[in-house]
Design an enzyme around this catalytic site. Structure first.
Site, mmCIF file in Angstrom:
data_model
loop_
_atom_site.group_PDB
_atom_site.id
_atom_site.type_symbol
_atom_site.label_atom_id
_atom_site.label_comp_id
_atom_site.label_asym_id
_atom_site.label_seq_id
_atom_site.Cartn_x
_atom_site.Cartn_y
_atom_site.Cartn_z
ATOM 1 N N GLY A 375 0.797 -1.215 0.000
ATOM 2 C CA GLY A 375 0.000 0.000 0.000
ATOM 3 C C GLY A 375 0.825 1.259 0.000
ATOM 4 O O GLY A 375 0.320 2.337 -0.327
ATOM 5 N N ASP A 489 -0.320 -2.758 11.713
ATOM 6 C CA ASP A 489 -0.597 -3.323 10.393
ATOM 7 C C ASP A 489 -0.169 -4.790 10.347
ATOM 8 O O ASP A 489 0.512 -5.239 9.429
ATOM 9 C CB ASP A 489 0.111 -2.517 9.310
ATOM 10 C CG ASP A 489 -0.495 -2.749 7.925
ATOM 11 O OD1 ASP A 489 -1.623 -3.264 7.859
ATOM 12 O OD2 ASP A 489 0.162 -2.418 6.925
#
Length: 677
Positions: A375, A489
């Site tokens: 990302g 994350d």
């Protein structure tokens, strides 16, 4: 300067000069010791004269290559391959092959645990004369086998009586209903004998003879190193091949020293003594002048202060930066040091690379060298000028937000050291052309790759390997939380695997330092869909239990081999965590488990998977107070791994029976968390 201090300094200089002039040193350096240790071959059991890439007995780990450690306590040495133990029957250095045999088939065909022979393809491969024999367990009794190539045998595993068959051929429809099957390699000569007369005794004899494996452990580099007079080894710090030379370790070979150093020093020892004596004299003169200068300066300063009657001031004490619970206020603490990135060669203690050097290392960011695409940026494989293999993360854009993530990751990783965390080797300048981070290269992909990606068909993630991955990931997260860091994350794409399937947790761009004196940090939710803590998403309150929730999703992925979010599934099952909670509550865990694990057939796997699913259920509670801490999660996983399930009676159970032990109280409905990116 006090007279006795001057005397001490003079004696020290005289001592060093005498040592240099005598041409000897009192002890070996660490570099010389490694060279000498790795030069010696070692004996292991009944195998003599073993060298690189193996280590064991009195041969240190740094003289071998990871994955080739030998246990020398028995007559036949043993080696561990993908968490399974094999006897080493022979080693051939010339052909770079070894002959190994499975330890669980030495006496009969009914071992306690059933598993296939699997290899790490990056280290080992079968020799050309290896053939597979398939052994089937828990088969329906068919009377006498109708095929000459099919042999029946009785078997008792954990007091459970069953019928088994083995065959050297394939495509036997009779065996499709068998509970388990195991593939065992044998040599071609033994295979041919079994084809002629398939008996249990001949199969055990064939397995006992072992099978051949070819190894790959930077052997070309080792040849280069040996030809230059060096000794092959492995640098545990750089995680790369090392060539140990008589003076110091090098990357590839022991290059000859310049003539002005080694050659001239060896050929003319008298000139060496004269040169060193002269150098010692110069150092002494310089040191004496420096001491005199310091004394004169102090005298002049004291006289000046006395004449002006000014008291000598003490330096102000350093002030400690206050910790803020507002994450946006911590940015100045980071940016205040960012100017250091251009002042020297390190930033927060890590090396600063030039853009040109990393561009060269990645072949100008060649698309063929891409390792992954996340990302925040693309990761490329690269080789530095010193020969180290690295992973270079190239952030997509150089804006304020990316710069904050860039500096955040550097600051956090620079102060963390753990065997299950990826190592940060360096970065580029914050004000440079692009934002680049340089990590150690982890060669075996991600857990996601092996569960449902490009490596998912390799069949390497057996249940023991998955259990080990869960424990090592939990260990890394527990260490982060003890260091006041929240990863934020946690996902299978950020869990890397080395050649031995050990874990390296990566990607700290979203991580946050967490003050110990607060209960939570208020910040906008960020993360990956399917992994984000629903309470964090709803209340904007980040805690260490947010990582626990994400880890619960990882546990379910390890159990099911399903993706965290899959829009191709039924709309109620798109989110894996929701699907898992529903399956567990409805006592339908067997519908969730990856069929490859043999949940319905292997009693031990069934018990362990059930226990891990119960732990995952606790981690996935919507209210953070209901979730365990990462330390508690780690303790539970270790207890599950050590539990002796094999000692229990392995009778056939209803596939829903053990699920009744799972938590049955439904948590509030879970929501699909969007990616704020």
């Amino acid at each position: 300067m006090r007279p006795h201090l001057l005397l001490a300094i003079s004696c020290f200089i005289l001592f060093i000069t005498i040592i240099f002039v005598s041409g000897s040193t009192p002890v070996f350096s660490a570099d010389e010791e490694r060279y000498l240790n790795c030069r010696n071959l070692f004996d292991c059991g009944n195998i003599k004269g073993i060298g690189y890439p193996f280590s064991g007995s009195n041969r240190p780990d740094y003289c071998g290559y990871p994955g080739f450690e030998l246990n020398c306590s028995n007559q036949d040495p043993e080696i561990t391959i993908i968490q399974s133990t094999y006897r080493v029957l022979g080693i051939n250095k010339q052909s770079r092959t070894l002959n190994v045999a499975r330890t669980d088939y030495t006496e009969n065909l009914c071992p306690t645990l059933l598993f296939n022979t699997t290899l790490n393809p990056n280290l080992l491969s079968y020799t050309k004369d290896a053939h597979n024999i398939t052994i089937y367990y828990g088969c329906p009794t068919q009377g006498s086998p109708t095929s000459h190539f099919l042999t029946q045998f009785p078997c008792s595993i954990n007091t459970t009586e069953m019928t088994g068959y083995f065959t050297a051929t394939t495509d036997f429809s009779l065996l499709e209903s068998c509970a388990n099957s195991v593939i065992v390699p044998v040599r071609e000569s033994a295979y041919e004998q079994i084809m002629k007369d398939a008996t249990v005794a001949k199969l055990l004899g064939a397995i006992g003879q072992g099978f051949g494996l070819e190894w790959k452990a930077n052997d070309t580099l080792c040849d280069t190193c040996n030809s230059s007079g060096g000794q092959c080894g492995y640098n545990q710090t750089t995680k790369a091949f090392a060539c140990y030379c008589a003076d110091q370790p090098r990357d590839f070979n022991c290059l000859p020293s310049p003539p002005s150093q080694s050659t001239k020093e060896t050929s003319n020892p008298d000139s060496l003594k004269i040169g060193l004596s002269t150098a010692g004299t110069v150092v002494c003169v310089f040191l004496g002048c420096w001491i005199v200068t310091i004394i004169q300066r102090k005298r002049r300063k004291a006289a000046l202060l006395k004449s002006k009657d000014i008291p000598v001031a003490t330096p102000p004490s350093s002030k400690r930066l206050a910790t803020s619970t507002n994450l946006s206020q911590t940015i100045p603490a980071i940016t205040s040091s960012k100017s250091d990135i251009n002042k020297g060669s390190t930033y927060f203690g890590v090396r600063v690379f030039s853009y040109n050097e990393l561009e060269e290392a990645t072949s100008y960011f060649d698309s063929s060298k891409e390792l992954g695409d996340g990302g925040f940026g693309t990761v490329y494989y690269g080789v530095l000028r010193d020969g180290r293999a690295v992973a270079v993360k190239r952030l997509y854009e150089n804006n304020l937000r990316r710069a904050e993530q860039f500096m955040n990751e550097i600051e956090i990783l620079a102060h963390l050291r753990h065997t299950n965390l990826v190592t940060l080797h360096g970065c580029t300048s914050r004000h440079g052309r692009e934002l680049l981070l340089v990590y150690e290269y982890i060669p075996n992909g991600t857990v996601s790759d092996h569960l449902h990606g490009k490596q998912s068909n390799a069949g390497l993630l057996t249940w023991p390997v998955r259990m080990s991955i869960a424990i090592e990931t939990a260990c890394a997260l527990a260490y982060l939380h003890s260091s006041d860091v929240i990863h934020r994350d946690v996902k299978t794409n950020n869990i890397l695997l080395d050649n031995d399937f050990h874990v390296k947790v990566a990607d700290f761009g979203l991580s946050r330092l967490f003050p110990t004196d607060v209960t939570h940090v208020s910040t906008a939710p960020q993360g990956t869909p399917g992994y984000v803590d629903p309470e964090y998403f709803q209340c904007y309150q980040l805690t260490d239990r947010s990582d626990v929730y994400s880890f619960g999703v990882v546990l379910i992925e390890l159990i099911s081999a399903l993706e965290a979010v899959d829009t191709n599934r039924h709309r109620h099952d798109i989110n894996l965590s929701i699907m898992a909670v529903n399956k567990i509550q409805n006592q339908a865990l067997n519908e969730l488990v990856d069929p490859f694990l043999g949940f319905d057939k292997d009693f031990v796997v069934r018990k362990m998977v059930t226990s891990v699913a119960e732990l995952a259920f606790r981690c996935l509670q919507q209210q953070r107070e209901m979730r365990p801490t990462m330390v508690e999660v780690l303790e539970i996983l270790r207890r599950i791994e050590k539990e002796n399930y094999g000692a229990e009676k392995a009778h056939v159970l209803d596939t829903r029976e053990d699920d009744s032990g799972l938590l049955k109280h439904p948590p509030p409905a879970l929501e699909l968390s969007p990616d704020s990116e």
